[in-house]
Design a protein around this motif. Sequence first.
Motif, PDB file in Angstrom:
ATOM      1  N   LYS A 135       7.630  25.883   3.642  1.00  0.00           N
ATOM      2  CA  LYS A 135       8.609  25.072   2.880  1.00  0.00           C
ATOM      3  C   LYS A 135       8.122  24.908   1.439  1.00  0.00           C
ATOM      4  N   ASP A 136       8.266  25.972   0.664  1.00  0.00           N
ATOM      5  CA  ASP A 136       7.705  25.963  -0.692  1.00  0.00           C
ATOM      6  C   ASP A 136       8.409  24.987  -1.629  1.00  0.00           C
ATOM      7  N   ASP A 137       9.712  24.860  -1.478  1.00  0.00           N
ATOM      8  CA  ASP A 137      10.439  23.940  -2.360  1.00  0.00           C
ATOM      9  C   ASP A 137       9.970  22.499  -2.159  1.00  0.00           C
ATOM     10  N   ALA A 138       9.806  22.123  -0.898  1.00  0.00           N
ATOM     11  CA  ALA A 138       9.348  20.757  -0.612  1.00  0.00           C
ATOM     12  C   ALA A 138       7.941  20.555  -1.164  1.00  0.00           C
ATOM     13  N   LEU A 178       6.594  17.786  -4.042  1.00  0.00           N
ATOM     14  CA  LEU A 178       5.442  16.882  -3.912  1.00  0.00           C
ATOM     15  C   LEU A 178       4.442  17.106  -5.048  1.00  0.00           C
ATOM     16  N   ALA A 179       4.213  18.375  -5.399  1.00  0.00           N
ATOM     17  CA  ALA A 179       3.229  18.674  -6.457  1.00  0.00           C
ATOM     18  C   ALA A 179       3.684  18.083  -7.789  1.00  0.00           C
ATOM     19  N   ALA A 180       4.996  18.103  -8.031  1.00  0.00           N
ATOM     20  CA  ALA A 180       5.521  17.654  -9.332  1.00  0.00           C
ATOM     21  C   ALA A 180       5.286  16.166  -9.579  1.00  0.00           C
ATOM     22  N   ILE A 181       5.198  15.381  -8.512  1.00  0.00           N
ATOM     23  CA  ILE A 181       5.051  13.924  -8.714  1.00  0.00           C
ATOM     24  C   ILE A 181       3.601  13.461  -8.601  1.00  0.00           C
ATOM     25  N   LEU A 182       2.692  14.398  -8.292  1.00  0.00           N
ATOM     26  CA  LEU A 182       1.295  13.984  -8.099  1.00  0.00           C
ATOM     27  C   LEU A 182       0.623  13.754  -9.456  1.00  0.00           C
ATOM     28  N   LEU A 216       1.130  16.058   5.731  1.00  0.00           N
ATOM     29  CA  LEU A 216       2.490  16.528   5.413  1.00  0.00           C
ATOM     30  C   LEU A 216       2.437  17.893   4.713  1.00  0.00           C
ATOM     31  N   GLU A 217       1.532  18.015   3.745  1.00  0.00           N
ATOM     32  CA  GLU A 217       1.444  19.282   2.995  1.00  0.00           C
ATOM     33  C   GLU A 217       1.033  20.428   3.921  1.00  0.00           C
ATOM     34  N   THR A 218       0.123  20.159   4.851  1.00  0.00           N
ATOM     35  CA  THR A 218      -0.319  21.206   5.783  1.00  0.00           C
ATOM     36  C   THR A 218       0.848  21.668   6.653  1.00  0.00           C
ATOM     37  N   ILE A 219       1.624  20.716   7.130  1.00  0.00           N
ATOM     38  CA  ILE A 219       2.772  21.068   7.974  1.00  0.00           C
ATOM     39  C   ILE A 219       3.782  21.884   7.153  1.00  0.00           C
ATOM     40  N   SER A 251       0.815  -1.224   0.000  1.00  0.00           N
ATOM     41  CA  SER A 251       0.000   0.000   0.000  1.00  0.00           C
ATOM     42  C   SER A 251       0.845   1.269   0.000  1.00  0.00           C
ATOM     43  N   ALA A 252       2.128   1.168   0.352  1.00  0.00           N
ATOM     44  CA  ALA A 252       3.001   2.352   0.311  1.00  0.00           C
ATOM     45  C   ALA A 252       3.056   2.935  -1.109  1.00  0.00           C
ATOM     46  N   ILE A 253       2.901   2.086  -2.120  1.00  0.00           N
ATOM     47  CA  ILE A 253       2.964   2.582  -3.512  1.00  0.00           C
ATOM     48  C   ILE A 253       1.742   3.444  -3.798  1.00  0.00           C
ATOM     49  N   GLU A 254       0.568   2.956  -3.389  1.00  0.00           N
ATOM     50  CA  GLU A 254      -0.674   3.693  -3.598  1.00  0.00           C
ATOM     51  C   GLU A 254      -0.633   5.025  -2.831  1.00  0.00           C
ATOM     52  N   ASP A 255      -0.138   4.991  -1.609  1.00  0.00           N
ATOM     53  CA  ASP A 255      -0.063   6.217  -0.803  1.00  0.00           C
ATOM     54  C   ASP A 255       0.904   7.222  -1.434  1.00  0.00           C
ATOM     55  N   TYR A 256       1.982   6.710  -1.999  1.00  0.00           N
ATOM     56  CA  TYR A 256       2.995   7.589  -2.592  1.00  0.00           C
ATOM     57  C   TYR A 256       2.400   8.422  -3.732  1.00  0.00           C
ATOM     58  N   PHE A 257       1.487   7.835  -4.491  1.00  0.00           N
ATOM     59  CA  PHE A 257       0.915   8.554  -5.634  1.00  0.00           C
ATOM     60  C   PHE A 257      -0.375   9.302  -5.273  1.00  0.00           C
ATOM     61  N   ASP A 258      -0.638   9.481  -3.968  1.00  0.00           N
ATOM     62  CA  ASP A 258      -1.812  10.224  -3.517  1.00  0.00           C
ATOM     63  C   ASP A 258      -1.350  11.510  -2.831  1.00  0.00           C
ATOM     64  N   ARG A 259      -2.304  12.400  -2.565  1.00  0.00           N
ATOM     65  CA  ARG A 259      -1.995  13.575  -1.766  1.00  0.00           C
ATOM     66  C   ARG A 259      -1.579  13.142  -0.358  1.00  0.00           C
ATOM     67  N   ALA A 260      -0.721  13.944   0.283  1.00  0.00           N
ATOM     68  CA  ALA A 260      -0.334  13.692   1.675  1.00  0.00           C
ATOM     69  C   ALA A 260      -0.745  14.936   2.464  1.00  0.00           C
ATOM     70  N   PHE A 261      -2.050  15.017   2.793  1.00  0.00           N
ATOM     71  CA  PHE A 261      -2.601  16.265   3.336  1.00  0.00           C
ATOM     72  C   PHE A 261      -1.889  16.731   4.608  1.00  0.00           C
TER      73      PHE A 261
END
Length: 290
Positions: free
Chosen positions: A83-86, A90-94, A74-77, A62-72
């Motif tokens: 941390k705009d670069d980070a 994340l946005a580039a691989i979604l 993490l993104e909120t933090i 399931s880590a593969i499925e999670d990797y290709f999903d939003r990580a709300f």
Amino acid sequence: MKPLRKAVLPVAGLGTRVLPATKSIPKEMLPVVDRPAVQYVVDEAFEAGIEHIIFVTGRAKSAIEDYFDRAFELETILQGKGKDDALKTLAAILPEPGTMSFVRQQAPLGLGHAIWCARDIIGDEPFAVLLPDVLIQGQPGCLAQMTRIYEQHGGNIIAVDEVPKAEVDKYGVIDPGAKTGRLSEMRGMVEKPAIDAAPSNLKITGRYILQPEIIDLLENQETGAGGEVQLTDAMVRLMQEQPFHAYEYDGTDFDCGNRLGYLRAIAHYAINHKDLGAKARTVLENALSH
Ligand code: G1P
């Protein structure tokens, strides 16, 4: 000729050749420099114009499925910390919503069986198969090279390349016919031949463009090498009915399913990395000289 829109990535394998690294994470998630191995293969598929990726997964993947999903969370933090670069990373691989499907292979019955598990999502269309164990460096990527050939010739196309004779028994091996440039007619192929019985030293590299009729053949395919349902055996039957070519792609492959192949991949991708390349080279040279 129907366009090629879908790709199947079989990711249900246990990764036994790279234990203990794969005890609690999928082998496809092992990092190669700064991203998981599977990211390179997904990038190769999208670069080739693939619109939809079908992962054939299994338990503990399931880590593969999670990797290709939003990580709300993490993104909120990251947003809170500025941390705009980070966040950009994340946005580039979604992937675009709805461009990935996940189906489970419930038992490890072989590559042919894994592809058959994706049949309903494949439907009545040609499709690509990319084996995520195999990373391929190429410009353009291997599947993009193959789609160009597909647009000219249609039918079925598999990527092949030379392997030392002593290693042919680890692969599917083709019996090539007449050759034009990088493209060969096919006389036959065999999965994991004995070294002396191999028809050539051209191995099947792990990139395929196949017509949907392969699914019916997989449906009743008897088990072959290793007691598994082999895609190669079904392709031998398909070859009797449809055009089938082998394409010697331009590039280098790395088998990340074994430890040394994985190490080679890391070294090559590191020295070719757009930001880290020069420094990575120095790191590797220093490691050798101390
Ligand atoms: C699979 C295929 C084989 C191919 C190989 C490439 O074998 O069955 O034809 O040559 O991938 O890596 P596996 O590595 O799953 O044993």
